[in-house]
Design a protein around this motif. Structure first.
Motif, short mmCIF file in Angstrom:
data_model
loop_
_atom_site.label_atom_id
_atom_site.label_comp_id
_atom_site.label_asym_id
_atom_site.label_seq_id
_atom_site.Cartn_x
_atom_site.Cartn_y
_atom_site.Cartn_z
N THR A 56 0.83 -1.21 0.00
CA THR A 56 0.00 0.00 0.00
C THR A 56 0.86 1.26 0.00
O THR A 56 0.51 2.27 -0.63
N GLY A 69 -9.06 1.22 -0.44
CA GLY A 69 -8.29 1.25 0.80
C GLY A 69 -7.00 0.48 0.65
O GLY A 69 -6.20 0.74 -0.26
N LEU A 275 -3.50 7.40 3.05
CA LEU A 275 -3.25 6.02 3.47
C LEU A 275 -1.84 5.59 3.09
O LEU A 275 -1.18 4.87 3.84
#
Length: 311
Positions: A56, A69, A275
Motif C-alpha cells: 500500500t 483502501g 493512506l
C-alpha cells in the motif's frame, strides 16, 4: 571361526538427523503434515499484514482509491510517499530524533547495566546483597506515573531529550540477565588476570566483555528496540512538536490529528494518498528493527537462555 560384527540398523549417516531418544516416538506423516500446516499459517498470519502495509505504501492514489483502501495485489510501484517523507519537514526531523535518542540511549543504558551487573556478579563486594535486594524490589514496587512525572519536572528534564532517555534508561531484568552471565564466566580466568596485575576495569574490558558478546548483543537489541519504539515518554514530557520522535509523528499521521504542512497541502490537493503516507511511516518505523534482528538472532539462544539459567 570368523568373527561376525553387527552394525546398528539405525546408525545415523553423515547428513542425517541424530537418533531420537528412546522415549520419543517417531512422528507420523499426519503429524508432520499438521506441523507444516500450522507453521505455514503462522507465517502467513505474520507476513500477510506486513505485505499489505508495504504494498500500500508503494501505490499511487489512483490505485488505492480503486482498491477502496488497503492494496493486496500491487499495480505498479511508486516511491512518491517515501520521497515526500524524506525530502524534509517534520517526519525527517522526527526520524533523526529517534535515531539520535536510540543510539545515545542504548550506549548509556548498556554502560550503566554492564557496570551494575559486573559489580553485582562479584560475590562479597561492598553492599552486594543490599544493592541486589534493592534492585529486585523495584521490579515489584513502583512509584507510579504522577510521582515519576513530578520527579522529571523537578529535575528540569521536561522539554528536553534527556526526558526520553533517563526515565527508562535501566531495566532490572536486563541487569539480572547480564549478572547471571558474568557469574558463569570461569573464575580462574579472572583470578589469573588479577595475578598478572590487572585491575577491575581491565578485567571487565579485556576478559569479561569479550566473553559476553552474545548476551551484550541481545541486551543491546532489547534497549535499542525499546528506545526506537518508545512514544509514551515523549507524549507526556515534551510539548514542542519539533522535538517529537518518529513514533509520535506516526501516531499523529495515523490518527489524522496533525499533518506536516507540505504533506497536508499535497493530500488536500489530491497529489498524495493519506493512506500511503500512513503505511510509509509504518514501514520506516519497522525497517531498522527488521534489519538488525537477523544479525542478532544467532545470539539469542546463547545470550538469553544461558544468561537466564546460570546463577
Amino acid at each position: 571361526m570368523t568373527a561376525v560384527t553387527y552394525e546398528p540398523r539405525d546408525k545415523p549417516g553423515r547428513w542425517s538427523a541424530p537418533p531420537r531418544p528412546p522415549w520419543e516416538e517417531e512422528p507420523s506423516k499426519a503429524g508432520l503434515a499438521g506441523k507444516g500446516l500450522i507453521l505455514t499459517l503462522a507465517a502467513l498470519a505474520i507476513l500477510f499484514p506486513l505485505w499489505i502495509v508495504i504494498v500500500t505504501s508503494l501505490q499511487s492514489k489512483k490505485t488505492i482509491d480503486a482498491a477502496g483502501g488497503l492494496v493486496v495485489i500491487p499495480k505498479g510501484v511508486t516511491f512518491i510517499a517515501y520521497q515526500e517523507l524524506l525530502t524534509g519537514g517534520q517526519v525527517q526531523r522526527a526520524a533523526l530524533v529517534s535515531v539520535g535518542v536510540t543510539l545515545v540511549g542504548t550506549l548509556f543504558s548498556m554502560a550503566v547495566s554492564v557496570l551494575c551487573a559486573y559489580g553485582l556478579s562479584r560475590i562479597g563486594s561492598l553492599g552486594h546483597r543490599w544493592f541486589l535486594m534493592l534492585l529486585l524490589a523495584t521490579m515489584f514496587f513502583g512509584a507510579g506515573l504522577i510521582p515519576t512525572y513530578l520527579l522529571v519536572q523537578a529535575l528540569g528534564l521536561t522539554d528536553s531529550y534527556l526526558a526520553l532517555i533517563l526515565p527508562s534508561a535501566v531495566s532490572v531484568f536486563n541487569i539480572l540477565v547480564l549478572r547471571a552471565f558474568f557469574m558463569g564466566i570461569s573464575p580462574e580466568l579472572v583470578d589469573s588476570a588479577r595475578i598478572d596485575g590487572a585491575g577491575e576495569w581491565r578485567v571487565l574490558w579485556q576478559i569479561v566483555m569479550p566473553l559476553s558478546r552474545a548476551v551484550l548483543a541481545v541486551i543491546s537489541l532489547f534497549y535499542a528496540v525499546g528506545y526506537w519504539s518508545a512514544w509514551f515518554n515523549a507524549s507526556i514530557y515534551l510539548t514542542d512538536q519539533d522535538m517529537m520522535p518518529l513514533q509520535n509523528v506516526m501516531i499523529q499521521l495515523v490518527q489524522k490529528q496533525e499533518r506536516p504542512v507540505g504533506l497536508a497541502t499535497q493530500i488536500n490537493t489530491g497529489q498524495l494518498s493519506p493512506l500511503a503516507i500512513q503505511m510509509a511511516v509504518m514501514v520506516m518505523a519497522l525497517l531498522p528493527v527488521a534489519v538488525l534482528s537477523p544479525f542478532v538472532q544467532r545470539h539469542f539462544k546463547k545470550g538469553m537462555l544461558t544468561g537466564a539459567v546460570k546463577g
